[in-house]
Design a protein around this motif. Structure first.
Motif, short mmCIF file in Angstrom:
data_model
loop_
_atom_site.label_atom_id
_atom_site.label_comp_id
_atom_site.label_asym_id
_atom_site.label_seq_id
_atom_site.Cartn_x
_atom_site.Cartn_y
_atom_site.Cartn_z
N HIS A 130 6.41 -13.96 -8.20
CA HIS A 130 8.20 -13.01 -7.77
C HIS A 130 7.23 -11.87 -9.28
N ARG A 131 6.21 -11.44 -9.39
CA ARG A 131 6.40 -10.28 -10.39
C ARG A 131 4.57 -9.79 -10.19
N ILE A 132 3.76 -10.69 -10.84
CA ILE A 132 2.28 -10.75 -10.22
C ILE A 132 1.83 -10.48 -9.16
N ALA A 133 1.96 -11.35 -8.37
CA ALA A 133 1.44 -11.76 -6.66
C ALA A 133 2.45 -9.93 -6.06
N PRO A 134 3.45 -9.54 -6.20
CA PRO A 134 3.94 -8.71 -5.76
C PRO A 134 3.75 -7.36 -5.73
N ILE A 135 2.96 -6.67 -7.46
CA ILE A 135 2.65 -5.92 -7.87
C ILE A 135 0.63 -5.76 -7.21
N MET A 136 0.47 -6.56 -7.45
CA MET A 136 -0.79 -6.72 -6.29
C MET A 136 -1.10 -6.82 -5.13
N ALA A 137 0.62 -6.81 -4.70
CA ALA A 137 0.54 -6.60 -3.17
C ALA A 137 0.81 -5.66 -3.15
N VAL A 138 1.20 -4.61 -3.64
CA VAL A 138 1.78 -3.14 -3.23
C VAL A 138 0.28 -2.61 -4.08
N ALA A 139 -0.58 -2.58 -4.99
CA ALA A 139 -1.81 -1.49 -5.27
C ALA A 139 -2.69 -2.00 -3.56
N ASP A 140 -2.46 -3.64 -3.14
CA ASP A 140 -3.67 -3.61 -2.22
C ASP A 140 -2.90 -2.47 -0.93
N PHE A 141 -1.80 -2.11 -0.60
CA PHE A 141 -1.22 -1.39 0.49
C PHE A 141 -1.64 -0.06 0.27
N ILE A 142 -1.39 0.41 -1.30
CA ILE A 142 -1.68 2.07 -1.19
C ILE A 142 -3.11 1.96 -1.26
N LEU A 143 -4.18 1.17 -1.74
CA LEU A 143 -6.03 1.15 -2.34
C LEU A 143 -6.15 0.96 -0.90
N PHE A 144 -6.21 -0.36 -0.68
CA PHE A 144 -6.82 -0.80 0.37
C PHE A 144 -6.89 -0.73 2.00
N ASP A 145 -5.98 -0.25 2.53
CA ASP A 145 -5.03 -0.76 3.37
C ASP A 145 -5.17 1.33 4.19
N PRO A 146 -5.73 0.80 5.94
CA PRO A 146 -5.87 2.75 6.12
C PRO A 146 -4.29 2.41 6.19
N HIS A 147 -4.09 3.86 6.49
CA HIS A 147 -2.39 4.75 6.43
C HIS A 147 -2.28 5.14 8.03
N ARG A 148 -0.55 5.93 8.18
CA ARG A 148 -0.07 6.24 9.01
C ARG A 148 -0.62 5.76 10.17
N ARG A 149 -0.23 4.66 9.70
CA ARG A 149 -0.01 3.06 11.46
C ARG A 149 1.52 2.61 11.93
N PHE A 150 2.38 2.89 10.45
CA PHE A 150 3.80 2.56 11.22
C PHE A 150 4.64 3.46 11.93
N GLN A 151 5.75 3.13 12.05
CA GLN A 151 5.79 4.15 12.91
C GLN A 151 7.48 4.12 12.72
N TRP A 152 7.95 4.89 13.38
CA TRP A 152 9.46 5.22 12.43
C TRP A 152 10.51 3.78 12.83
N HIS A 153 10.11 3.12 14.09
CA HIS A 153 10.99 2.33 14.01
C HIS A 153 11.05 0.95 13.22
N TYR A 154 10.23 1.21 12.46
CA TYR A 154 9.78 -0.50 11.60
C TYR A 154 10.44 -0.33 10.56
N MET A 155 11.54 0.64 10.07
CA MET A 155 11.83 0.64 8.40
C MET A 155 12.71 0.12 9.01
N PHE A 156 13.71 -0.02 10.13
CA PHE A 156 14.98 -1.68 11.38
C PHE A 156 14.62 -2.13 11.17
N SER A 157 12.82 -3.04 12.03
CA SER A 157 12.88 -3.56 12.42
C SER A 157 11.98 -4.56 11.54
#
Length: 211
Positions: free
Chosen positions: A103-130
């Motif tokens: 509930h705490r450690i894995a989610p924080i690490m997942a957010v760090a992974d998203f910010i630091l290690f993922d390529p970006h500008r890949r999300f489509q606007w409709h992802y926010m809904f789907s």
């Protein structure tokens, strides 16, 4: 850095699998949103970690985004709405409670992974809904199971055999009005987090910050 990112992702997967240990032993616990989404996060991170190290095909952007969204919601609920875990009842690995891992450690690490290690500008606007499709499905599953639990499924997962996994969606205790308000607030929180993730994805450079 590629190997570090791969190991980071595999570490998240390990935390998720250890954190869902109780549910593998007691299947009734799979009613909990955090166990379901935590297990999915674990498998996605296992895929991402192996692909990073072996230069394979990464999980699709939509899938990586949705597990990150649910990881953030899991952490927010754990920090703000859930009571502290009792170490007398929650299993511990190396002195860390499995619920803390999930509930705490894995989610924080997942957010760090998203910010630091993922390529970006890949999300489509409709992802926010789907990304939110699973939320009403889970609510319907919980309500249906709660209706069936007294006659077909035995006791529920919460204390005293309550079939509702969380107090803030306990329809029996809350009644229609408060239950509806809580559901709308949760839906709003999910959408707010999905919007934040979408904006971060648009702001960050296309290439990973660390990669």
């Amino acid at each position: 850095m590629r190997f570090f990112a791969g190991l980071w992702r595999l570490a998240i997967a390990a935390l998720c699998f250890v954190g869902t240990y109780e549910a593998w032993q007691r299947p009734v616990l799979w009613v909990y949103f955090t166990f379901q989404t935590g297990a999915v996060l674990g498998f996605v991170m296992l895929w991402a970690g192996a692909a990073t190290i072996l230069k394979g095909i990464q999980p699709p952007a939509w899938l990586k985004g949705v597990v990150t969204l649910y990881a953030v919601v899991t952490a927010v609920v754990a920090f703000l709405l859930m009571p502290p875990d009792d170490p007398n009842y929650v299993p511990q690995i190396l002195g860390i409670m499995t619920n803390t891992m999930l509930h705490r450690i894995a989610p924080i690490m997942a957010v760090a992974d998203f910010i630091l290690f993922d390529p970006h500008r890949r999300f489509q606007w409709h992802y926010m809904f789907s990304w939110l499709i699973y939320v009403p499905v889970w609510f319907a599953f919980v309500m249906g199971r709660a209706w069936l639990a007294p006659t077909l499924l035995g006791s529920g997962p919460a204390a005293g055999g309550n079939p509702y996994p969380y107090a803030f969606i306990d329809f029996k205790a809350l009644g229609w009005q408060q239950f509806g308000i809580n559901c709308l607030e949760l839906a709003g929180a999910f959408f707010a987090v999905s919007l934040v993730l979408f904006v971060i994805d648009r702001i960050e450079p296309a290439k990973p910050l660390l990669g």
